[in-house]
Design a protein around this motif. Sequence first.
Motif, short mmCIF file in Angstrom:
data_model
loop_
_atom_site.label_atom_id
_atom_site.label_comp_id
_atom_site.label_asym_id
_atom_site.label_seq_id
_atom_site.Cartn_x
_atom_site.Cartn_y
_atom_site.Cartn_z
N ALA A 118 0.81 -1.21 0.00
CA ALA A 118 0.00 0.00 0.00
C ALA A 118 0.84 1.26 0.00
O ALA A 118 0.37 2.33 -0.38
CB ALA A 118 -0.92 0.00 1.22
N SER A 119 2.11 1.17 0.41
CA SER A 119 2.96 2.35 0.51
C SER A 119 3.21 3.00 -0.84
O SER A 119 3.58 4.18 -0.92
CB SER A 119 4.29 2.00 1.18
N VAL A 120 3.05 2.26 -1.92
CA VAL A 120 3.30 2.83 -3.25
C VAL A 120 2.04 3.46 -3.83
O VAL A 120 2.09 4.06 -4.91
CB VAL A 120 3.83 1.75 -4.22
N LEU A 121 0.91 3.33 -3.16
CA LEU A 121 -0.35 3.87 -3.65
C LEU A 121 -0.59 5.26 -3.09
O LEU A 121 -0.15 5.60 -1.99
CB LEU A 121 -1.51 2.95 -3.27
N LYS A 122 -1.29 6.08 -3.84
CA LYS A 122 -1.70 7.41 -3.36
C LYS A 122 -2.89 7.25 -2.42
O LYS A 122 -3.79 6.45 -2.67
CB LYS A 122 -2.07 8.29 -4.55
N ARG A 123 -2.88 7.99 -1.32
CA ARG A 123 -3.95 7.86 -0.33
C ARG A 123 -5.15 8.72 -0.71
O ARG A 123 -5.00 9.86 -1.17
CB ARG A 123 -3.45 8.26 1.06
N ALA A 124 -6.32 8.17 -0.48
CA ALA A 124 -7.57 8.89 -0.73
C ALA A 124 -8.58 8.45 0.31
O ALA A 124 -8.40 7.44 1.01
CB ALA A 124 -8.09 8.61 -2.14
N ALA A 125 -9.66 9.21 0.45
CA ALA A 125 -10.71 8.87 1.41
C ALA A 125 -12.06 9.22 0.80
O ALA A 125 -12.19 10.18 0.03
CB ALA A 125 -10.51 9.64 2.72
N VAL A 126 -13.06 8.42 1.15
CA VAL A 126 -14.43 8.71 0.76
C VAL A 126 -15.30 8.66 2.01
O VAL A 126 -14.91 8.10 3.04
CB VAL A 126 -14.97 7.74 -0.30
N VAL A 127 -16.49 9.24 1.89
CA VAL A 127 -17.38 9.35 3.04
C VAL A 127 -18.68 8.59 2.79
O VAL A 127 -19.33 8.79 1.76
CB VAL A 127 -17.73 10.82 3.34
N ILE A 128 -19.04 7.73 3.73
CA ILE A 128 -20.40 7.18 3.78
C ILE A 128 -21.12 8.04 4.80
O ILE A 128 -21.01 7.83 6.01
CB ILE A 128 -20.39 5.69 4.16
N ALA A 129 -21.79 9.08 4.29
CA ALA A 129 -22.43 10.08 5.14
C ALA A 129 -23.88 9.71 5.38
O ALA A 129 -24.70 9.71 4.45
CB ALA A 129 -22.33 11.46 4.48
N LEU A 130 -24.20 9.39 6.61
CA LEU A 130 -25.55 8.95 6.97
C LEU A 130 -26.40 10.16 7.36
O LEU A 130 -26.00 10.99 8.17
CB LEU A 130 -25.47 7.96 8.13
N THR A 131 -27.58 10.21 6.77
CA THR A 131 -28.47 11.34 7.00
C THR A 131 -29.91 10.87 6.83
O THR A 131 -30.16 9.68 6.62
CB THR A 131 -28.13 12.49 6.03
N ALA A 132 -30.83 11.79 6.92
CA ALA A 132 -32.25 11.43 6.78
C ALA A 132 -32.60 11.30 5.31
O ALA A 132 -32.11 12.05 4.46
CB ALA A 132 -33.12 12.49 7.45
N ALA A 133 -33.47 10.34 4.99
CA ALA A 133 -33.98 10.20 3.64
C ALA A 133 -34.79 11.44 3.26
O ALA A 133 -35.26 12.19 4.13
CB ALA A 133 -34.83 8.94 3.52
N VAL A 134 -34.95 11.67 1.96
CA VAL A 134 -35.69 12.84 1.50
C VAL A 134 -37.13 12.77 1.97
O VAL A 134 -37.73 13.78 2.37
CB VAL A 134 -35.61 12.95 -0.03
N GLU A 135 -37.72 11.60 1.93
CA GLU A 135 -39.09 11.40 2.39
C GLU A 135 -39.11 10.41 3.54
O GLU A 135 -38.39 9.42 3.53
CB GLU A 135 -39.97 10.90 1.24
N GLY A 136 -39.94 10.67 4.54
CA GLY A 136 -40.03 9.79 5.69
C GLY A 136 -38.89 10.03 6.66
O GLY A 136 -38.15 11.01 6.56
N ASP A 137 -38.75 9.11 7.62
CA ASP A 137 -37.73 9.29 8.66
C ASP A 137 -36.67 8.20 8.62
O ASP A 137 -36.01 7.93 9.60
CB ASP A 137 -38.39 9.34 10.05
N ALA A 138 -36.49 7.56 7.46
CA ALA A 138 -35.51 6.50 7.33
C ALA A 138 -34.10 7.08 7.24
O ALA A 138 -33.90 8.23 6.85
CB ALA A 138 -35.79 5.66 6.09
N THR A 139 -33.12 6.25 7.61
CA THR A 139 -31.72 6.63 7.47
C THR A 139 -31.26 6.33 6.04
O THR A 139 -31.59 5.28 5.48
CB THR A 139 -30.84 5.86 8.47
N ALA A 140 -30.50 7.26 5.48
CA ALA A 140 -29.98 7.10 4.12
C ALA A 140 -28.50 7.49 4.12
O ALA A 140 -27.98 8.04 5.09
CB ALA A 140 -30.76 7.99 3.16
N PHE A 141 -27.81 7.19 3.02
CA PHE A 141 -26.45 7.69 2.83
C PHE A 141 -26.42 8.51 1.55
O PHE A 141 -27.30 8.37 0.67
CB PHE A 141 -25.41 6.57 2.82
N LEU A 142 -25.42 9.38 1.43
CA LEU A 142 -25.34 10.29 0.30
C LEU A 142 -24.48 9.71 -0.82
O LEU A 142 -23.37 9.22 -0.58
CB LEU A 142 -24.74 11.63 0.75
#
Length: 208
Positions: free
Chosen positions: A28-52
């Motif tokens: 892994a030391s030869v690879l460029k580092r990156a990060a992504v986000v699993i951002a949990l939030t409210a769904a557009v409709e209703g009160d369910a949990t969603a990710f972006l």
Amino acid sequence: MRPFDDATRRNIAAACTAFTRLPENSEASVLKRAAVVIALTAAVEGDATAFLLTRRASSLRAHRGQWALPGGRCDAGETPVEAALRELDEELNLKLTASEVLGLLDDYPTRSGYLVTPVVVWAADSAAITPNPQEVASVHHIALATIERADAFDFVAIPESARRVIRFHHHESLIHAPTAALIYQFREMLAGRQTRVTDLEQPVFAWK
């Protein structure tokens, strides 16, 4: 259904804590580092949990128009968590702190030379989302129930690799690795399974 509330946050945080990340591979030391986000939030409709999930802007040099989790390359001296939070702010105007981080999934090495760290965060203030048009064409709230369906993912063979390509079926679109692999591991983690995804392949068009 997982309502977007404190109980769900505690349950997902507990699942993240119970998840044991793979140790970093020496290659892994030869690879460029990156990060992504699993951002949990409210769904557009209703009160369910969603990710972006986003569609990348058509003006970008790389992977234009593709589905992606918010994120990008780590700056010099930046940790994956710091990079993930910075990218979330730059792409969607969501300003979160380390206190909203619930956990990390396995690093995923991409064919294009990156080592991507997925960071799970709790993004309560979804009303603040303002996509940066230079980077993001659109933002989508994907309910967790969507990825928990039995038919949400499939795995196909390709002649160019001995590894299977993973695909996430989202409406009329097919979303591939690395995004599909990271979402799949997140789904598995929610179910209490220590499922590994580094052996899941990307389609050939993503190898550059």
